[in-house]
Enzyme design. Structure first.
Site, short mmCIF file in Angstrom:
data_model
loop_
_atom_site.label_atom_id
_atom_site.label_comp_id
_atom_site.label_asym_id
_atom_site.label_seq_id
_atom_site.Cartn_x
_atom_site.Cartn_y
_atom_site.Cartn_z
CG HIS A 65 -2.16 -0.62 0.79
ND1 HIS A 65 -2.26 -2.15 1.19
CD2 HIS A 65 -3.35 -0.31 0.63
CE1 HIS A 65 -3.57 -2.41 0.87
NE2 HIS A 65 -4.05 -1.41 0.39
CB THR A 66 3.89 2.20 1.59
OG1 THR A 66 3.43 1.64 2.89
CG2 THR A 66 4.74 3.35 1.91
CG HIS A 84 8.47 -1.17 0.54
ND1 HIS A 84 7.52 -0.37 -0.42
CD2 HIS A 84 7.75 -1.36 1.55
CE1 HIS A 84 6.57 -0.59 0.23
NE2 HIS A 84 6.53 -1.18 1.30
CD GLU A 85 5.81 -6.36 1.02
OE1 GLU A 85 5.07 -6.23 1.71
OE2 GLU A 85 5.04 -7.31 -0.01
CB CYS A 116 21.82 1.49 15.93
SG CYS A 116 20.80 1.19 14.37
CB CYS A 139 18.90 2.43 12.03
SG CYS A 139 20.49 2.89 11.27
NE ARG A 172 13.80 9.32 7.17
CZ ARG A 172 12.92 8.72 6.20
NH1 ARG A 172 13.21 7.56 6.09
NH2 ARG A 172 12.14 9.37 5.64
CB CYS A 211 7.07 -4.36 3.66
SG CYS A 211 6.10 -3.05 4.43
NE ARG A 248 2.00 -6.95 0.75
CZ ARG A 248 1.67 -6.21 1.39
NH1 ARG A 248 0.14 -6.13 1.43
NH2 ARG A 248 2.21 -5.63 2.29
N1 APR Z 1 -13.79 -1.48 9.31
C1 APR Z 1 -13.29 -2.65 9.42
N2 APR Z 1 -12.51 -3.28 8.26
C2 APR Z 1 -12.05 -2.26 7.35
C3 APR Z 1 -12.33 -1.06 7.47
C4 APR Z 1 -13.41 -0.61 8.33
N3 APR Z 1 -14.05 0.68 8.26
N4 APR Z 1 -11.95 -0.32 6.15
C5 APR Z 1 -11.20 -1.32 5.42
N5 APR Z 1 -11.29 -2.26 6.32
C6 APR Z 1 -10.52 -3.79 6.13
C7 APR Z 1 -10.49 -4.06 4.60
O1 APR Z 1 -11.76 -4.79 4.32
C8 APR Z 1 -9.17 -4.83 4.12
O2 APR Z 1 -9.70 -6.33 4.65
O3 APR Z 1 -9.07 -3.53 6.43
C9 APR Z 1 -8.38 -4.45 5.52
C10 APR Z 1 -7.42 -3.66 4.88
O4 APR Z 1 -6.27 -4.47 4.30
P1 APR Z 1 -5.51 -4.31 3.02
O5 APR Z 1 -6.22 -3.17 2.09
O6 APR Z 1 -5.23 -5.27 2.27
O7 APR Z 1 -4.15 -3.67 3.65
P2 APR Z 1 -3.03 -3.96 4.37
O8 APR Z 1 -1.95 -4.35 3.05
O9 APR Z 1 -3.15 -5.16 5.24
O10 APR Z 1 -2.47 -2.76 4.95
C11 APR Z 1 -3.03 -2.08 5.84
O11 APR Z 1 -1.32 -0.90 6.87
O12 APR Z 1 0.74 -0.57 6.01
C12 APR Z 1 -0.40 -0.07 5.85
O13 APR Z 1 -0.50 1.48 4.27
C13 APR Z 1 -1.07 0.21 4.63
O14 APR Z 1 -2.70 1.45 6.09
C14 APR Z 1 -2.64 0.25 5.32
C15 APR Z 1 -2.53 -0.63 6.33
ZN ZN Z 2 5.28 -1.63 2.77
ZN ZN Z 3 21.80 2.98 13.11
#
Ligand code: APR
Ligand code: ZN
Ligand code: ZN
Length: 369
Positions: free
Chosen positions: A41-42, A62-63, A98, A106, A110, A169, A364
């Site tokens: 997602h990032t 980054h993964e 660290c 770390c 940065r 990640c 993923r």
């Molecule tokens: N209430 C409950 N569950 C929710 C809601 C909500 N309001 N909104 C979204 N979800 C659920 C989605 O249905 C989904 O299953 O949250 C889950 C999010 O999963 P992904 O979109 O696959 O995200 P993920 O890769 O797990 O990352 C989640 O972590 O690294 C951060 O940027 C990333 O902010 C993101 C978070």
């Molecule tokens: Zn990530």
């Molecule tokens: Zn360091």
């Protein structure tokens, strides 16, 4: 040398596959050949243009799972042929952070990493003489990439790079949040908000910590089956209740959970996750990344009465010293990754990985080089 790479030319546009030029590794750097990379997602957040620190043109990603191709002058801990995971949170072992023993953040590189540059202040990527910037110090959406030695974890050669790349990640973030940041103890009651790759990994962490009850929360009930397979014990769809979800969970758990984890990036759910914690000791960990400029809120009385609010980055895991152990735990079956890879594709189809993510169809996607 030439390298196939997916270039983010500008915000909001699909990635474009290019043959970029990659300069060799300088002092303290290594050249990696990417074998596989997850799409997170990032990456999408930065590509969307909403990331205030996003830099273009750049090579995202980054993964990664990679092999060391060449080492630069002064590199002592890696050699060509080593299998590695690039680290967006490096571990220099020397900086104040660290040495504190209290954090994995770390700060050695940065400043330059945030500017899309290697530690000497320059980029190794270009196309027709035009500079292309690095991203998170890793740029795994390129067949070849250059990273600092301190940003590389050397791992077990027997581990499949197309799976363990996910430890770069998301999966490590979720597991580490539970084991390192919260330090969940056996028998504890835990609530996980959001069942994407991060939340499902937090469930794995809770199982590893021998939590007694693992409450999985998501509005998409399709996610419950995988959560159940991984070890969640209770399932809650907030849409099915009129009452605020924190009240529902407090009722269900005789006063609240011992630990909660927000794995969505929604500030309202961060509040709910804190407020579903038990009075006197409940701890909530923010794992999801909220949008730029957003703020969290709750009544201070929630904290005065003993609840704790924390956050975590990369699950508090120190990449060089601890990540190889995560790879070994995957090899011994204690960490599950295979079912997290719901889609694979070649680099030329990488934009499809972003579509699948936005549609909520993938846990993923892994790009194979
Ligand atoms: N209430 C409950 N569950 C929710 C809601 C909500 N309001 N909104 C979204 N979800 C659920 C989605 O249905 C989904 O299953 O949250 C889950 C999010 O999963 P992904 O979109 O696959 O995200 P993920 O890769 O797990 O990352 C989640 O972590 O690294 C951060 O940027 C990333 O902010 C993101 C978070
Ligand atoms: Zn990530
Ligand atoms: Zn360091």
């Amino acid at each position: 040398m030439k390298s196939r790479a997916a270039v983010a030319w500008e915000a909001g546009k699909p990635l474009q596959i290019e043959e970029v030029d990659v300069a060799g590794p300088k002092q303290g750097e290594v050249l990696l050949r990417m074998v596989a990379t997850g799409v997170c997602h990032t990456d999408a957040f930065t590509l969307s243009g909403d990331d205030p620190e996003g830099i273009f043109p750049s090579i995202l990603g980054h993964e990664g799972g990679a092999v060391v191709e060449e080492i630069g002058p002064g590199v002592t801990t890696l050699k060509p042929g080593d299998h590695v995971i690039p680290l967006y949170t490096p571990e220099c072992g020397q900086c104040k952070f660290c040495k504190s023993g209290k954090t994995n953040l770390c700060q050695a590189i940065r400043a330059t990493q945030g500017k899309g540059l290697m530690p000497d202040g320059t980029s190794r990527f270009s196309l027709n003489g035009k500079t292309i910037f690095h991203y998170m110090g890793t740029s795994t959406f390129s067949e070849y990439t250059v990273v600092p030695e301190i940003a590389v974890a050397k791992i077990n050669k027997a581990a499949p790079l197309d799976k363990v790349c996910l430890l770069g990640c998301g999966v490590t973030t979720g597991i580490g949040a539970v084991l390192n940041t919260a330090k969940v103890e056996p028998g504890a009651t835990v609530a996980i908000f959001g069942l994407g790759g991060i939340g499902l990994s937090a469930i794995q962490g809770a199982v590893m910590a021998k939590a007694g009850r693992i409450i999985a929360v998501d509005i998409n009930e399709d996610k419950f089956e995988m959560a159940r397979l991984l070890g969640a014990t209770d399932f809650i769809n907030p849409k099915k209740y009129d009452a605020p979800i924190q009240d529902v969970i407090v009722d269900l758990t005789d006063g609240g959970v011992d630990y909660s984890f927000e794995c969505i990036g929604n500030v309202n759910l961060m509040r709910a996750a804190l407020e579903c914690c038990h009075k006197g000791w409940g701890e909530s960990v923010i794992v999801g990344v909220a949008g730029a400029g957003q703020e969290i809120s709750t009544r201070p009385f929630q904290l005065v009465t003993g609840r704790v609010w924390r956050g975590t980055a990369f699950g508090g895991v120190k990449g060089r010293s601890q990540l190889p152990g995560y790879v070994d735990q995957y090899m011994s079956g204690d960490i599950k990754l295979d079912d997290f890879v719901t889609h694979t594709m070649g680099l030329e189809d990488i934009n499809k990985a972003f579509d699948l993510m936005h549609e909520g169809k993938s846990i993923r996607s892994v790009v194979l080089f």
